[in-house]
Write a protein that holds these residues in place. Structure first.
Motif, PDB file in Angstrom:
ATOM      1  N   ASP A   1     -53.929  -5.047  26.884  1.00  0.00           N
ATOM      2  CA  ASP A   1     -54.559  -3.759  26.356  1.00  0.00           C
ATOM      3  C   ASP A   1     -55.226  -4.191  25.149  1.00  0.00           C
ATOM      4  O   ASP A   1     -56.248  -3.690  24.781  1.00  0.00           O
ATOM      5  CB  ASP A   1     -53.519  -2.699  26.448  1.00  0.00           C
ATOM      6  CG  ASP A   1     -53.443  -1.668  27.521  1.00  0.00           C
ATOM      7  OD1 ASP A   1     -54.339  -1.742  28.246  1.00  0.00           O
ATOM      8  OD2 ASP A   1     -52.180  -1.483  27.757  1.00  0.00           O
TER       9      ASP A   1
ATOM     10  N   SER B   1     -58.857  -1.426  25.601  1.00  0.00           N
ATOM     11  CA  SER B   1     -59.163  -0.354  26.508  1.00  0.00           C
ATOM     12  C   SER B   1     -60.517  -0.320  26.904  1.00  0.00           C
ATOM     13  O   SER B   1     -61.292   0.735  26.715  1.00  0.00           O
ATOM     14  CB  SER B   1     -58.616   1.021  25.600  1.00  0.00           C
ATOM     15  OG  SER B   1     -57.325   0.672  25.449  1.00  0.00           O
TER      16      SER B   1
ATOM     17  N   SER C   1     -59.484   5.830  32.425  1.00  0.00           N
ATOM     18  CA  SER C   1     -58.128   6.539  32.983  1.00  0.00           C
ATOM     19  C   SER C   1     -57.727   6.441  34.265  1.00  0.00           C
ATOM     20  O   SER C   1     -56.857   7.007  34.780  1.00  0.00           O
ATOM     21  CB  SER C   1     -58.113   8.088  32.527  1.00  0.00           C
ATOM     22  OG  SER C   1     -59.259   8.699  33.174  1.00  0.00           O
ATOM     23  N   GLU C   2     -58.674   5.760  35.077  1.00  0.00           N
ATOM     24  CA  GLU C   2     -58.381   5.695  36.502  1.00  0.00           C
ATOM     25  C   GLU C   2     -57.085   4.713  36.996  1.00  0.00           C
ATOM     26  O   GLU C   2     -57.627   3.614  37.414  1.00  0.00           O
ATOM     27  CB  GLU C   2     -59.611   5.490  37.295  1.00  0.00           C
ATOM     28  CG  GLU C   2     -60.797   6.294  37.159  1.00  0.00           C
ATOM     29  CD  GLU C   2     -60.362   7.541  37.713  1.00  0.00           C
ATOM     30  OE1 GLU C   2     -59.550   7.812  38.721  1.00  0.00           O
ATOM     31  OE2 GLU C   2     -60.736   8.660  37.042  1.00  0.00           O
ATOM     32  N   THR C   3     -55.867   4.957  36.629  1.00  0.00           N
ATOM     33  CA  THR C   3     -55.090   4.068  36.823  1.00  0.00           C
ATOM     34  C   THR C   3     -54.120   4.230  37.824  1.00  0.00           C
ATOM     35  O   THR C   3     -53.031   3.543  38.065  1.00  0.00           O
ATOM     36  CB  THR C   3     -54.052   3.891  35.465  1.00  0.00           C
ATOM     37  OG1 THR C   3     -53.610   5.203  35.282  1.00  0.00           O
ATOM     38  CG2 THR C   3     -55.021   3.371  34.184  1.00  0.00           C
TER      39      THR C   3
ATOM     40  N   PRO D   1     -53.999   1.922  28.906  1.00  0.00           N
ATOM     41  CA  PRO D   1     -54.129   2.237  30.196  1.00  0.00           C
ATOM     42  C   PRO D   1     -53.440   1.278  31.197  1.00  0.00           C
ATOM     43  O   PRO D   1     -52.742   1.745  32.102  1.00  0.00           O
ATOM     44  CB  PRO D   1     -55.602   2.259  30.445  1.00  0.00           C
ATOM     45  CG  PRO D   1     -56.163   1.419  29.433  1.00  0.00           C
ATOM     46  CD  PRO D   1     -55.059   1.662  28.194  1.00  0.00           C
TER      47      PRO D   1
ATOM     48  N   GLN E   1     -49.596   1.794  30.735  1.00  0.00           N
ATOM     49  CA  GLN E   1     -49.252   3.002  31.169  1.00  0.00           C
ATOM     50  C   GLN E   1     -49.027   2.850  32.650  1.00  0.00           C
ATOM     51  O   GLN E   1     -48.171   3.527  33.526  1.00  0.00           O
ATOM     52  CB  GLN E   1     -50.170   4.284  31.036  1.00  0.00           C
ATOM     53  CG  GLN E   1     -49.842   5.463  31.383  1.00  0.00           C
ATOM     54  CD  GLN E   1     -48.487   5.866  31.024  1.00  0.00           C
ATOM     55  OE1 GLN E   1     -48.200   6.298  29.777  1.00  0.00           O
ATOM     56  NE2 GLN E   1     -47.621   6.281  31.751  1.00  0.00           N
ATOM     57  N   ALA E   2     -49.849   2.368  33.232  1.00  0.00           N
ATOM     58  CA  ALA E   2     -49.939   2.054  34.911  1.00  0.00           C
ATOM     59  C   ALA E   2     -48.733   1.065  35.223  1.00  0.00           C
ATOM     60  O   ALA E   2     -48.037   1.595  36.194  1.00  0.00           O
ATOM     61  CB  ALA E   2     -51.217   1.097  35.230  1.00  0.00           C
TER      62      ALA E   2
END
Length: 1009
Positions: free
Chosen positions: A583, A588, A594-596, A775, A778-779
């Motif tokens: 990241d 980012s 945000s498409e994770t 992101p 988070q994934a």
């Protein structure tokens, strides 16, 4: 140690000549001298296949280059393969022949004498007119003055053909002639004349001068050696090393003739060895090998020697002398040649079926043989010295011991032509490991091409030439293109004289960057790279992230290629650390955004695939199902079967449900209520939250310890990471605790169990997420959160039904008394329950077998569906029609034909069962770079609402079919999930449409422009 009894697998390597079968027409015309020589070796009337092979054996690469179109099935790789097989045969025969002659004092001595045969072969071959007369040569070579290496190469090709055609007796006679003439003439003896000369004139040093002459393809060197007194010796050779050795030899003959005589090997008196009998484990290992290979008693001392390490031999010199034994180094050397031949023989036979352009054969490593030694279960029988024994058996020691054991077997069996033809069935997996038919490994350019193909990056090379023609150099410029990002990247390599080397260099540079960004600490790994390499790293990462976030990919292949952290999925903290650093490196970038969601699914699939414990559970279930299917009488069912079913049912239910999190204090309170005074609990507890899955693992551990009916104590060993111990006050079966730990440990990635005396140690080390995850992080966090697996829930239900039937069998048999009729009725009831249990076991095996399929193979989708449709149509009811799709394009998907057949069979069968009055089924597909989709549609009554809802919710499917439970559909779902695919459905009163999404395999050609 594994069972000492074994069956021998007999392999007859006949008829696999492949590329040799057609022969070379021109070769027949020149074959007479070779046939005359082979008649002397015992081949009076060669078979047609042998004659055809011999015409290939006499082909030199120069002839092949000029006449390739006339002999298309004979490639350079075929000649290289024959040469390598002949070399392996020569090495094996020489090692065994010299050993049995009794002239070996040490492994160094044996090594030198074998090397002398290889060195002397050039001299021997130069005197074999029959070889020169039969050779098929290119225009650049003159038959009357062929270089030694050309003739020795042709001879090795001849040996290779004789091995392939089963004429090893003739090959042995030829090699025996080589050994006799080389050793008796003194040519090629592996005496290091340079070292002897240095020792004789020390402290002075000899001075060597060289002159080169001849053509580039056949150089000749003249070497003159001179000492401080001006004395000289002169020698010639095809290399500087050979010329220097001959010059040193001539010097010694003139001025120190006695120095050479002391280095000529002589026969060594060898007493009859006796088996080392002082170590029981050693004796058991000897007996195990003896039984496996059906060896005579006389072979035991030799097998004993194979399992004696030099450290033990040194510490037990008196016993070694008494038994006339020696350590296993000499046998290890012989075994290396035996195994080399076995491996080459298998690889060459494989290569003959599909003639390769090259044959870059690499021998197995000592690590490979070390693994084989452990797999063979012989480690406990290896005699080690006290110091070495405390360190254990290293891979190197195990590798040498394994080779020594193979040598002992080979010698004891009187040197069979092919040892693998008498290989025991129990060691079949070992043979596949140490003698695979496939070649390995590829070069840097090929490796990079494979990685780029997986990622879907286009690549091309161009070259810049500079310098005069006689000393020109080429610079490779490598262009990468991400069509997904719309970005191109160019890299310049380091100049080299050859195009191929220049390509490999720049490919190695890109591979190095891929390795760095695949490191668990990529920021540290990239700390010392320049701006250009850092830019390349960002490009590769951004492309990978975008592909994973937007496409279906072959997850296992990405993980195997160490791409985008998927290879770190088995270690949560390392994966989280990697994601956090990526990241930061990408900052980012907008390509991820945000498409994770799909990215999380990819990480989850990688995490599930990396769970060794889940694989252990699947293996245990398959083993148990196999045992139950083989039960003949109800009385064979025992309490062990029930216990295993309970464990497997609980584990699969744990994996199939989503219990809420609990704090440690609540868990302890629940234990106090459940077990009362049987469990003594700690008064103070560290703060800790556990997931439902983590709690289930702890519950299983406590239950296993309390199964002994005693009192147990729970102790807090450490708060961070949390470590608990539960210990019983009575003796608990250690093997049972070990099995519980083996099955449950790793069900939650954060919990590990370890059996201790009368108890279990539980370590909980959860991942520590950052406060503001990016992101990718988070994934990963989303993927690490356990999700219920509907397939596991379905398996748990079926295992529960199976357990009930098994318990019913035991209950029926446990009742005593009553009339004869009552006894027969109980026996009949037990038999019926057993039949029901075996029927459930068969259903379980059929559904769970799909999880064993992998994505290691590719399938060309259009052609496959066409063939599949034809096969399915032949077994459909007449009332059902099938529309088969055309092959619109060429697209490869990352799934084997066997696995794809299992998926489609399940969906087609569901459609057939839904259309009992008849109807139609339609197969269709489409594919692009992001993936492939297969549609299986029918015009039946539509999917029941509750089934569609269960599939969407990931809950249990309550099938309307007799005995159905939806396990087949969840098996399909689980299989597709593992490979990065998906299963979805749309249904209405007009029919049902299943959509199977599969990852495609991109074909990347690195073209030159």
């Amino acid at each position: 140690m594994v069972s000492s009894s074994s069956n021998i697998v007999i392999r007859r390597h006949k008829g696999r000549l492949g590329a040799l079968e057609d022969g070379v027409d021109q070769g027949y015309e020149r074959l007479t001298p070779v046939l005359s020589k082979l008649a002397e070796a015992g081949i009076i009337d060669p078979t047609p296949s042998t004659r055809a092979g011999l015409t290939v054996a006499v082909v030199h690469s120069s002839y092949l280059h000029e006449n390739q179109s006339d002999i298309p099935r004979v490639t350079r790789g075929v000649l290289e393969a024959l040469d390598r097989l002949g070399r392996a045969f020569l090495g094996r025969f020489a090692a065994c022949e010299i050993y049995t002659r009794g002239t070996v004092r040490s492994v160094g001595d044996l090594s030198k004498q074998v090397a002398s045969i290889n060195n002397g072969l050039h001299w021997w071959a130069k005197h074999q007119d029959w070889l020169a007369e039969s050779a098929l040569l290119g225009g650049s070579l003159e038959r009357g003055s062929l270089p030694e290496h050309v003739l020795s190469g042709l001879f090795r090709q001849l040996l290779g053909v004789l091995c392939l055609t089963g004429e090893t007796k003739a090959a042995s006679r030829l090699v025996k002639e080589v050994i006799f003439q080389v050793l008796n003439d003194g040519r090629g003896k592996s005496i290091d004349f340079k070292t002897i000369l240095q020792e004789k004139i020390s402290p002075d040093r000899p001075i060597y001068e060289y002159e080169r002459s001849g053509h580039d393809h056949d150089p000749s060197f003249l070497s003159t050696v001179r000492d401080a007194c001006g004395r000289t010796g002169v020698g010639t050779g095809r290399s500087k090393k050979a010329a220097a050795q001959q010059a040193s030899s001539e010097f010694l003959k003139k001025f120190y003739p006695s120095a050479i005589q002391t280095h000529i090997p002589s026969s060594v008196s060898r007493e009859t060895a006796i088996e080392i009998a002082s170590a029981p484990a050693h004796s058991r290992a000897i007996r195990h090998v003896q039984n496996l290979f059906h060896l005579p008693l006389s072979a035991r001392p030799l097998v004993s020697q194979a399992l004696i390490h030099s450290s033990w031999a040194y510490e037990h010199r008196a016993e070694m002398q008494k038994c006339h034994q020696q350590d296993n180094k000499v046998l290890g050397f012989i075994g290396s040649h035996v195994l080399d031949f076995e491996h080459v023989n298998i690889a060459v036979r494989h290569a003959m079926d599909s003639p390769p352009e090259e044959f870059p054969f690499l021998t197995m490593t000592n690590d490979d043989y070390g693994s084989a030694f452990q797999q063979a279960g012989l480690a406990t029988g290896l005699l080690l010295g006290a110091g070495q024994g405390s360190l254990g058996v290293s891979r190197e020691m195990g590798g040498n011991a394994f080779q020594a054991v193979v040598a002992a077997v080979y010698l004891a069996k009187n040197l069979p032509p092919i040892l693998s033809s008498e290989w025991p069935a129990d060691w079949e997996p070992i043979l596949r490991t140490i003698a695979p038919p496939e070649l390995r490994p590829p070069d840097a350019t090929t490796l990079l091409g494979q990685a780029l193909s997986i990622m879907g990056i286009e690549a091309s090379f161009e070259f810049r030439k500079f310098g005069p023609d006689h000393a020109s150099r080429r610079l490779a410029i490598f262009e990468l293109e991400s069509k997904q990002l719309g970005v191109r990247k160019k890299l310049e390599g380091v100049a080299d004289q050859a195009k191929t080397s220049a390509k490999h260099r720049v490919a190695s540079d890109v591979l190095a960057i891929l390795d760095r960004i695949g490191n668990s600490s990529p920021i540290e790994s990239l700390a010392d790279v320049g701006d250009g390499d850092l830019s390349l790293a960002r490009f590769l990462l951004a492309h990978q992230a975008f592909v994973l976030a937007t496409s279906t990919v072959p997850v296992q292949r990405w993980a195997k290629a160490n791409l985008f952290g998927l290879h770190l999925a088995s270690t949560p903290n390392r994966l989280l650390n990697w994601a956090g650093e990526i990241d930061r490196i990408l900052n980012s970038v907008s390509s991820i955004g945000s498409e994770t969601g799909r990215l999380s699914e990819t990480f989850r699939a990688a995490i599930d695939n990396s769970s060794a414990s889940v694989l252990t559970v699947d293996d245990e279930l398959r083993a148990l199902l196999g045992e139950l299917e083989e039960v003949v009488e109800p009385e064979e069912i025992g309490p062990e079967h029930v216990w295993r079913l309970v464990q497997l049912g609980d584990i699969n239910r744990c994996l199939g449900t989503d219990d809420s999190d609990s704090d440690l204090e609540s868990i302890i309170r629940d234990w106090a209520i459940l077990y009362g005074r049987r469990l003594e609990l700690p008064s103070s507890l560290p703060p800790a939250w556990l997931s439902g899955r983590e709690r289930a693992v702890l519950d299983a551990a406590v239950s296993a310890v309390l199964a002994a009916r005693g009192v147990a104590t729970v102790e807090v060993e450490a708060p961070h990471p949390l470590c608990l111990r539960v210990i019983s006050t009575v003796e608990v079966d250690g093997s049972l605790l070990g099995r519980v730990c083996g099955l449950w440990s790793g069900i939650s990635r954060n919990v590990s169990l370890r059996a201790i005396q009368n108890g279990i140690e539980m370590a909980i080390d959860g991942a520590r997420p950052p406060t503001e995850p990016g992101p990718i992080t988070q994934a990963v966090l989303t993927a690490m959160r356990p999700e219920p697996d509907p397939f596991r829930s379905a398996v748990a239900n079926l295992v529960h039904d199976l357990k009930n039937q098994v318990v019913a069998v035991r209950t029926a048999l446990s009742q005593v008394g009553g009339s004869r009729t009552a006894q027969l009725e109980r026996q009949l009831a037990a038999s019926r329950h057993l039949e029901h249990a075996q029927a459930i076991a068969l259903r379980l095996r059929a559904a769970t077998s799909m999880r064993t399929y992998s994505e290691s193979e590719n399938t060309e989708l259009g052609a496959f569906l066409r063939q599949y449709g034809v096969a399915v149509f032949s077994r459909l009811p007449r009332s059902i029609s099938l529309l088969i799709p055309d092959a619109k394009e060429v697209a490869y998907v990352a799934i084997s034909e066997r696995a794809l057949t299992a998926v489609l069979d399940n969906l087609v069968q569901n459609a057939v069962e839904a259309m009992r009055e008849g109807g139609s089924i339609r197969l269709d597909w489409l594919a692009d770079r992001s993936g492939a989709a297969i549609e299986v549609a029918d015009d039946g009554p539509g999917l029941p609402v509750e089934v569609a809802q269960a599939l969407a919710a990931g809950s249990r499917i309550r099938s309307g079919k007799l005995g159905g439970n939806g396990l087949g559909l969840w098996g399909v779902h689980a299989l597709l999930h593992r490979i990065g695919g998906q299963l979805s459905v749309s249904s209405s009163s007009a029919g049902t449409s299943w959509l199977v999404t599969l990852p495609t395999v991109n074909s990347v050609s690195m073209e030159e422009s």
